[in-house]
Design an enzyme around this catalytic site. Structure first.
Site, mmCIF file in Angstrom:
data_model
loop_
_atom_site.group_PDB
_atom_site.id
_atom_site.type_symbol
_atom_site.label_atom_id
_atom_site.label_comp_id
_atom_site.label_asym_id
_atom_site.label_seq_id
_atom_site.Cartn_x
_atom_site.Cartn_y
_atom_site.Cartn_z
ATOM 1 N N GLU A 1 -12.017 -0.024 -2.753
ATOM 2 C CA GLU A 1 -10.611 0.697 -1.640
ATOM 3 C C GLU A 1 -9.802 1.176 -2.767
ATOM 4 O O GLU A 1 -9.266 1.078 -3.375
ATOM 5 C CB GLU A 1 -10.137 -0.568 -1.004
ATOM 6 N N ASP B 1 0.583 -1.331 0.118
ATOM 7 C CA ASP B 1 0.164 -0.304 0.015
ATOM 8 C C ASP B 1 1.101 1.506 0.136
ATOM 9 O O ASP B 1 0.873 2.405 0.901
ATOM 10 C CB ASP B 1 -0.370 0.091 1.153
HETATM 11 O O1 FUB Z 1 -3.438 -3.553 3.298
HETATM 12 C C1 FUB Z 1 -4.254 -4.112 3.759
HETATM 13 C C2 FUB Z 1 -5.288 -3.547 2.825
HETATM 14 O O2 FUB Z 1 -5.032 -4.474 1.921
HETATM 15 C C3 FUB Z 1 -6.185 -2.013 2.739
HETATM 16 O O3 FUB Z 1 -6.291 -1.231 3.605
HETATM 17 C C4 FUB Z 1 -6.198 -2.125 1.522
HETATM 18 O O4 FUB Z 1 -6.080 -1.288 1.006
HETATM 19 C C5 FUB Z 1 -5.359 -3.855 0.874
HETATM 20 O O5 FUB Z 1 -4.274 -3.518 0.387
#
Ligand code: FUB
Length: 340
Positions: free
Chosen positions: A239, A31
């Site tokens: 997301e 991320d």
């Molecule tokens: O890294 C945990 C979660 O996985 C993140 O918050 C999301 O965007 C995904 O990458």
């Protein structure tokens, strides 16, 4: 990329095919939120660990506990420098676990680290921690940001000096439990023919520690001006919000989650609406895809992650960077993370 596809990958030849190599190899990182602060590249990623928590649909196996900040002197660096522990969950009063995707901002000589984490009641909120240095240590505020919810904060500084936070994520990110900023246990994702849930955004206060307005939902429209539907899994928001500005236009980019694309939509102002344009990145190895877009010395780069170093373990990811190209009309060329 779904698990069944990972089983077919020949990891012995993957490095040759990959368009870029991991920037960090001694720990797992994901991320990546990249920024240039005072002429230097800083990356604010999640710090992936195997917390021994079994896989579940809510992402319980992403049991991260802390953050490290990485830096690069030039974009050609093969490795990013680990500047050590920047913040640990044990120092965050309101949070219990799952330090997921963070971002950072710089204003008036102070650096702000924004991060989601679960409270002891299992609900995600977003916190802020402050430092005099871009690499920390960061000192967390005692409470989460009032009115914040769900995951994946991304803070965008506009040219007029205003800062906006974009956030949210469905499924494990809990966005489906909210309508108009209010939580209800019985709320679920809309059905396939209903309008998809959008990312949430808010202007930040002058001190960077609060929302200066009620959070609003962003609208992502198709080419006919209709809002994307929840069943449009190839294009709807899941997301990993990110905002950048290119040639006066606002580019909102995000992950489509279960279809594993990084897509983008363009708008005329930070509030949108945004019109869907296409894909920036095709699926990577690993279930999640999460990115940032950063200008370094006049060129644009996509920071992203994959699970190639861990040979496909979805919660053990590694950050990477690749150059992106814009076409004359402002559209972005789709990157394939591995060539044939
Ligand atoms: O890294 C945990 C979660 O996985 C993140 O918050 C999301 O965007 C995904 O990458």
């Amino acid at each position: 990329m779904p698990e069944e596809s990972i089983e077919k990958i020949d990891f012995s030849t993957l490095d040759e095919k990959a368009i870029s190599q991991p920037l960090v190899k001694h720990i797992y990182t994901a991320d990546p939120s990249a920024h240039v602060f005072n002429g230097k590249i800083y990356i604010y990623p999640s710090h992936d660990v195997d917390a021994g928590i079994p896989f579940d649909d809510d992402g319980g196996h992403f049991g991260m506990e802390d953050y490290h900040v990485f830096s690069m002197d030039t974009i050609e660096d093969k490795e990013a420098k680990d500047n050590g522990l920047a913040l640990h969950v044990k120092d965050v009063k309101w949070a219990e676990k799952q330090m997921w995707a963070p971002d950072a901002a710089h204003k008036d000589g102070k650096y702000y680290l924004y991060f989601p984490a679960k409270r002891p009641d299992g609900i995600f909120q977003i916190g802020v921690a402050v430092s005099d240095s871009p690499v920390g240590p960061f000192f967390p505020e005692p409470e989460a940001i009032k009115g914040s919810y769900t995951i994946d904060p991304a803070v965008f500084e506009d040219e007029d000096g205003k800062y906006y936070m974009y956030f949210g994520g469905i499924w494990g990110g809990q966005l489906q439990k909210y309508r108009k900023n209010k939580f209800a246990k019985e709320n679920e994702e809309p059905s396939a023919n209903e309008v998809a849930l959008g990312p949430i955004m808010a202007l930040l206060s002058d001190d960077m520690k609060e929302f200066a307005e009620e959070p609003k939902e962003l609208k992502i429209l198709d080419e006919n001006g209709n809002e994307l539907l929840a069943g449009d899994n190839d294009r709807r928001f899941f997301e990993a919000s990110w905002m950048h500005k290119y040639n006066g236009k606002y580019y909102f980019s995000y992950s489509t989650g279960d279809t594993h694309f990084i897509c983008y939509a363009i708008g005329d102002n930070p509030y949108g609406p945004f019109i869907y344009q296409g894909r920036i990145l095709n699926p990577v190895i690993g279930w999640t895809s999460h990115h940032s877009i950063c200008e370094v010395e006049g060129e644009w780069y996509l920071f992203y992650h994959d699970s190639s170093l861990s040979k496909g373990v979805t919660h053990l990811r590694s950050i990477k960077v690749a150059k992106i190209n814009y076409h004359e009309d402002g559209s972005i060329e789709t990157l394939d993370p591995y060539s044939d």
